[in-house]
Write a protein that holds these residues in place. Structure first.
Motif, PDB file in Angstrom:
ATOM      1  N   ALA B 121      47.352  72.143  11.754  1.00  0.00           N
ATOM      2  CA  ALA B 121      47.218  71.687  10.376  1.00  0.00           C
ATOM      3  C   ALA B 121      45.892  70.954  10.171  1.00  0.00           C
ATOM      4  O   ALA B 121      45.449  70.200  11.035  1.00  0.00           O
ATOM      5  N   LEU B 122      45.302  71.208   9.026  1.00  0.00           N
ATOM      6  CA  LEU B 122      44.071  70.502   8.662  1.00  0.00           C
ATOM      7  C   LEU B 122      44.379  69.062   8.280  1.00  0.00           C
ATOM      8  O   LEU B 122      45.430  68.776   7.712  1.00  0.00           O
ATOM      9  N   GLN B 123      43.428  68.194   8.591  1.00  0.00           N
ATOM     10  CA  GLN B 123      43.539  66.799   8.173  1.00  0.00           C
ATOM     11  C   GLN B 123      42.201  66.385   7.569  1.00  0.00           C
ATOM     12  O   GLN B 123      41.147  66.681   8.147  1.00  0.00           O
ATOM     13  N   PRO B 124      42.222  65.677   6.435  1.00  0.00           N
ATOM     14  CA  PRO B 124      40.961  65.136   5.916  1.00  0.00           C
ATOM     15  C   PRO B 124      40.502  63.950   6.755  1.00  0.00           C
ATOM     16  O   PRO B 124      41.329  63.122   7.160  1.00  0.00           O
ATOM     17  N   VAL B 125      39.219  63.926   7.044  1.00  0.00           N
ATOM     18  CA  VAL B 125      38.650  62.815   7.819  1.00  0.00           C
ATOM     19  C   VAL B 125      37.313  62.451   7.168  1.00  0.00           C
ATOM     20  O   VAL B 125      36.852  63.123   6.228  1.00  0.00           O
ATOM     21  N   HIS B 126      36.703  61.398   7.659  1.00  0.00           N
ATOM     22  CA  HIS B 126      35.372  61.047   7.177  1.00  0.00           C
ATOM     23  C   HIS B 126      34.364  61.291   8.285  1.00  0.00           C
ATOM     24  O   HIS B 126      34.578  60.905   9.431  1.00  0.00           O
TER      25      HIS B 126
END
Lengths: 389, 191
Positions: B121-126
């Motif tokens: 699964a994709l995860q948003p990160v900075h």
């Protein structure tokens, strides 16, 4: 295994396939047959046995017990007394293909299992290969190849592809060999006829044989490269010819009062755990056009399958040519409306709606996805998408 | 005909083709293409003959590889695939959503000989000031070796910047996972 030994082994596996001059008609092999030790046929079998040991170590070999039991059971039903003589190897390769080695090693690609709409169609494919074995076609072709080209030429062609034995390498070997060693068209026609009788003797609907060739012909037309990738298609009589021959035989046979069967449920059940992976492999290794052709004809027979509509949507979304996003959106919606599509259809609908700039529809689809799948491991990503709407 | 090469072999081939020597990367902030990273350990670095690709390894490219893809533009492939036709190679689009970028990366893993690819699964990160995304993957090489991968990417100004780490599941991935995770967390994209 040395390169030469492997080449010999692979050549034996692939003897099932050649263009050749007229063949001497061998007597059918009796059940339990092993060739005399001092015969050339024994050498051919020995090489096939060696290749079979190599096949058994391939990472592409599907080892799932249930799926193997299902296919082996069908082979035994069709082969009767020859059941013990034939060993089935299912390879995870997305193309349509099946092949029979002279020693009874039957190789079946997962692409064939995916394309068959029902057990009857699979039965006709397997019965065709069983016919090759019973009629000892490989021996004829082997002798023809030796007589016309010499053993060195046979080995040279096959060994060219023998160094690589991965997924693509395997197919390269099969393809390389198919150009040299394939059954004659007459042998293929004979295998069609004998296989037809074998399958219909088990009450499989004779029209399914013609239906299968109609489908393959359509796939071939949609993407001519399919023929080049499939030794089965490239070495066999034209699909149109087979279709017409099978149809004529089916019309005659079907006029007899009999309760013909197709048995779609058994095949669907056996392949259910793998279909998503196989559809993805067709999309990746062939292309979306090939998958769309397969899916569209399956949907024509089962228009309310949410699973098929979902993969149709995925194929259009990934191809993403003119109008594909809208077609993808419609298919996701149909998968949802049919009530039996996967929850992932909501996510897919959200993505294509987002790409189309329809923020309201995208948010609605994403919300429904999270409502139906509250523990989704991509929740953070969906929430990110929503934050952008 | 698709490539029969595994990704590591392909990249190793690219390095050899350019005759570029590997150089030591010390554990201090360093800029690699579009990325600035804290290496977390000493690496060996090599450039390929594809100017947008840099690769690092600790034990050898077949055992652990960290590959930096920088500035992939609209209509460009992630990398050149041997024997692949121009028409048949999937190219990047600046309109790709993050899920589609992950699939785009998956396409190249598949077409360098990998099988049974599963994208996590994709995860948003900075990635510094840039919005980035993270995903894991598993696959099997054509010789049957189980592999694990982790990737992070951003799309500043519509271009794709990607870091991809992969190693055999047995020993090497687990051995490197924590420092590479830390490297990913501290990376910035210079968009």
């Amino acid at each position: 295994m040395s390169r030469r030994t492997l080449a010999l082994a692979v050549s034996a596996v692939l003897v099932f396939t050649t263009v050749g001059p007229a063949f001497a008609d061998q007597p059918p092999v009796p059940p339990g047959y092993r060739p005399p030790a001092d015969s050339d046929e024994a050498g051919l079998w020995m090489q096939s046995d060696e290749a079979e040991r190599r096949i058994q170590t391939l990472p592409q070999l599907v080892r799932d017990e249930a799926l193997n039991a299902y296919v082996k059971g069908l082979v035994c039903k069709l082969a009767g007394d020859y059941c013990r003589d034939i060993r089935v190897y299912i390879l995870d390769v997305p193309m349509f293909n099946a092949s029979m080695a002279p020693n009874g090693m039957l190789i079946l690609y997962t692409g064939t299992l995916l394309r068959c709409d029902n057990e009857a169609q699979l039965a006709f494919v397997l019965a065709h290969e069983i016919a090759h074995f019973k009629k000892r076609h490989a021996l004829d072709q082997w002798r023809n190849a030796i007589n016309t080209s010499g053993a060195i030429a046979v080995l040279a062609v096959v060994s060219a592809g023998a160094g690589v034995f991965g997924l693509i390498g395997l197919m390269a070997e099969l393809g390389a060999a198919a150009g040299f060693v394939s059954y004659s068209r007459d042998q293929e026609r004979e295998a069609d006829a004998v296989g037809f009788d074998i399958a219909t003797a088990q009450d499989y609907d004779p029209h399914e044989a013609a239906a299968l060739w109609t489908d393959l012909s359509a796939e071939d037309a949609a993407d001519p490269a399919v023929r080049n990738r499939s030794t089965f298609l490239s070495s066999h009589p034209q699909s149109k010819e087979r279709m017409q021959t099978m149809l004529a035989k089916a019309d005659v046979l079907a006029s007899t009062a009999k309760d013909w069967k197709t048995d779609p449920d058994d095949l669907n059940h056996a392949t259910e755990p793998y279909r998503a992976q196989w559809y993805a492999e067709v999309m990746e290794f062939e292309n979306s056009n090939a998958l769309l052709t397969v899916l569209n004809r399956k949907i024509a027979r089962a228009p309310h399958s949410g699973e098929l509509q979902y993969f149709l949507a995925e194929a259009y979304r990934r191809r993403n040519e003119g109008g594909d996003i809208e077609k993808s959106r419609q298919a996701y919606q149909t998968a949802i409306d049919d009530g039996n599509g996967p929850v992932a259809a909501y996510k897919g609908l959200g993505i294509v709606a987002m790409k189309a700039g329809d923020k309201t529809a995208a948010r609605s689809a994403f919300d429904q996805y999270l409502a139906l799948s509250p523990q989704a491991n991509d929740r953070a990503m969906i929430e990110y998408y929503c934050s952008r709407l | 005909m698709k490539s029969v090469l595994r990704l590591s072999m392909l990249l190793a081939g690219l390095a050899l083709a350019s005759c570029a020597p590997f150089t030591l990367v010390e554990d201090k902030p360093v800029t690699v293409g579009a990325f600035t990273v804290q290496p977390q350990m000493a690496w060996s670095s090599g450039r390929t003959n594809q100017s947008h690709i840099d690769m690092w390894t600790v034990d050898g490219l077949a055992l652990n590889s960290l590959v930096f893809f920088s500035g992939i533009g609209n209509g460009e492939p992630l990398m050149d695939l041997p024997n692949a036709s121009k028409d048949g190679t999937r190219t990047y689009s600046s309109t790709m959503l993050p899920d589609e970028v992950a699939e785009f990366v998956g396409y190249y893993l598949t077409h360098t000989g990998s099988r049974e690819l599963k994208l996590g699964a994709l995860q948003p990160v900075h990635l510094g000031a840039q919005q980035g995304f993270r995903f894991d993957a598993t696959y099997v090489t054509e010789s049957g070796l189980k592999m694990k991968a982790m990737a992070t990417f951003a799309q500043p100004n519509g271009k794709l910047d990607l870091m991809l780490f992969y190693a055999p599941e047995e020993y090497y991935f687990g051995h490197m996972a924590a420092p590479v995770e830390k490297l990913f967390e501290t990376a910035t994209v210079n968009g």
